[in-house]
Design an enzyme around this catalytic site. Structure first.
Site, PDB file in Angstrom:
ATOM      1  N   TYR A 144      10.747   0.202   6.709  1.00  0.00           N
ATOM      2  CA  TYR A 144      10.107   1.294   7.007  1.00  0.00           C
ATOM      3  C   TYR A 144       8.936   0.972   7.883  1.00  0.00           C
ATOM      4  CZ  TYR A 144       6.445   5.135   5.807  1.00  0.00           C
ATOM      5  OH  TYR A 144       5.675   6.027   6.136  1.00  0.00           O
ATOM      6  N   ASP A 239       7.354  -5.949  12.429  1.00  0.00           N
ATOM      7  CA  ASP A 239       6.366  -5.173  11.662  1.00  0.00           C
ATOM      8  C   ASP A 239       5.706  -6.128  10.425  1.00  0.00           C
ATOM      9  OD1 ASP A 239       5.298  -3.539   9.825  1.00  0.00           O
ATOM     10  OD2 ASP A 239       6.754  -1.882   9.904  1.00  0.00           O
ATOM     11  N   LYS A 267      -3.335  -2.807   6.560  1.00  0.00           N
ATOM     12  CA  LYS A 267      -4.046  -3.135   5.515  1.00  0.00           C
ATOM     13  C   LYS A 267      -5.096  -4.353   5.324  1.00  0.00           C
ATOM     14  CE  LYS A 267       0.445  -1.647   3.546  1.00  0.00           C
ATOM     15  NZ  LYS A 267       0.284  -0.257   3.738  1.00  0.00           N
TER      16      LYS A 267
END
Length: 428
Positions: A144, A239, A267
């Protein structure tokens, strides 16, 4: 545990917020529970609006590597806020954080701050397309990369078919250039490239996948992928929104010894505030406006609060490499404890661990890709989750997510967690 106030808040939220939540992972619906509404958090604990105390293994989906409300981050924040919370202009902290990221991550010469992991991956792909002059991209089943249109795809009938949208509102024409291959299977990528010669701009991958549960890429697979991208003049994008600065200070690139052309972060580089970043080799990043023709902008990019906390956290992690040693030891301890329980009760489930990330897969299959994950025992997971939840252990309400550890988790808390996990698995 009682959840009357959370249930009341949820009923109110459903009237004003779609599904009552601002992100689907908070819904708890896959575990047949009502969403948890948090009052406050401290260290390794979260306290909900009903006064329940949970040992937290979500850690805001990764960034709370030191635990919640750590003094390193909370002290003096009032002084920072009083200087202004957003300028829409440049501030010195942006340069300091950029220096930290560039110095830490192999192969990154320049970095651009954005506001989320989704924005980082979306922008990196646009830059890769602009740099190569090619349109097609390759992603992997189970990885994802945020909710931008071109990445919300599945593979269709086979790895070589054009992607098909996995969400209404995503036109087929948007994803026609997104090709989907099988994780950890280099032959599927070779076949895809052969079927689309000189058309692939980039390959984007979670080198440590955290969105189909924890699935590590094989080192040989990543090495072969790096070689293939070099031969075919394809940009390789890591990623690292979940794994960056959590597995090691230099991310998966340092962990595997494989250097991508570009990398995406989120994050943790803002210590939990909304933030993201993408970076790469200078020749590639020089394509980004205003240096080059690829446009990407954001009023809140480089927000001073996120930059301030990010600088504090990354500086601390740089100066205290023992943080990673501690987290690795705790992760290995928890994995060994869970495996002992599985062995004791003769349960064929799989426990995966990489540093401070863990996933218990409710299947007897060896897990190498999304195809191995799809047939997990959902009913068993729900029973497992509900027992932990009722006994103050908070894990993600989905079988396709990770447990996150922090330095705030004590060995006594890990032992307590294992005792609850043992009872939950005994029931299965």
């Amino acid at each position: 545990m009682m959840h009357q106030r959370s249930e009341a808040f949820f009923q109110q939220a459903c009237k004003k917020i779609p599904g009552g939540v601002n992100s689907p992972v908070r819904a708890f619906s896959s575990a047949n529970e009502t969403p948890l509404f948090v009052d406050h958090a401290s260290g390794s604990h979260i306290y909900d609006v009903d006064g329940n105390d949970y040992l937290d293994y979500i850690c805001s989906w990764g960034p709370m590597i030191l635990g919640h409300a750590h003094p390193l981050l909370t002290n003096h924040m009032q002084e920072v806020i009083e200087k202004g919370i957003s300028y829409g202009l440049c501030a010195p902290e942006e340069l300091v954080l950029a220096d930290l990221i560039v110095d830490a991550y192999p192969g990154i010469d320049m970095v651009r701050m954005v506001n989320s992991g989704t924005e980082a991956t979306m922008s990196a792909i646009r830059v890769a397309r602009g740099y190569t002059g090619k349109d097609k991209i390759i992603k992997f089943e189970g990885c994802y990369h945020g909710h931008s249109d071109c990445l919300l795809v599945s593979s269709g009938s086979g790895a070589l078919t054009f992607g098909t949208p996995t969400s209404p509102g995503v036109p087929e024409d948007v994803v026609k250039n997104t090709l989907v291959c099988e994780y950890n299977h280099i032959d599927s990528i070779k076949a895809c490239i052969k079927a689309n010669p000189h058309e692939i701009a980039c390959i984007i991958i979670e080198p440590i996948a955290g969105n189909m549960g924890l699935v590590n890429a094989d080192k040989k697979f990543l090495q072969d992928l790096r070689k293939l991208c070099d031969e075919e003049e394809i940009i390789l994008i890591f990623d690292e929104v979940i794994s960056g600065f959590r597995i090691t200070y230099g991310g998966a690139a340092q962990y595997y010894g494989v250097t991508p052309d570009m990398a995406c972060f989120g994050k943790i580089i803002g210590a939990g505030l909304p933030v993201g970043a993408y970076g790469g080799k200078k020749a590639i990043m020089d394509m980004v406006s205003p240096s080059g023709p690829v446009y990407q902008a954001g009023t809140l990019s480089g927000n001073p609060l996120a930059m301030h906390l990010g600088v504090r956290l990354l500086t601390y992690l740089k100066q205290h490499p023992q943080v990673y040693e501690e987290l690795n030891q705790k992760g290995a301890y928890l994995k060994e404890g869970i495996q002992d329980i599985l062995n004791e009760y003769n349960l064929p489930y799989q426990i995966h661990q990489c540093g401070s990330l863990l996933t218990l897969f409710f299947t007897d299959h060896t897990i190498k890709s999304y195809r191995d994950v799809k047939d997990i025992d959902q009913k068993a997971f729900v029973s497992y989750f509900q027992y932990l939840y009722d006994h103050g252990i908070l894990i993600a309400p989905s079988p396709y997510e990770c447990m996150f550890l922090s330095t705030a988790h004590t060995m006594e808390e890990l032992d307590h967690t294992l005792s609850i996990i043992k009872e939950a698995l005994k029931r299965l």
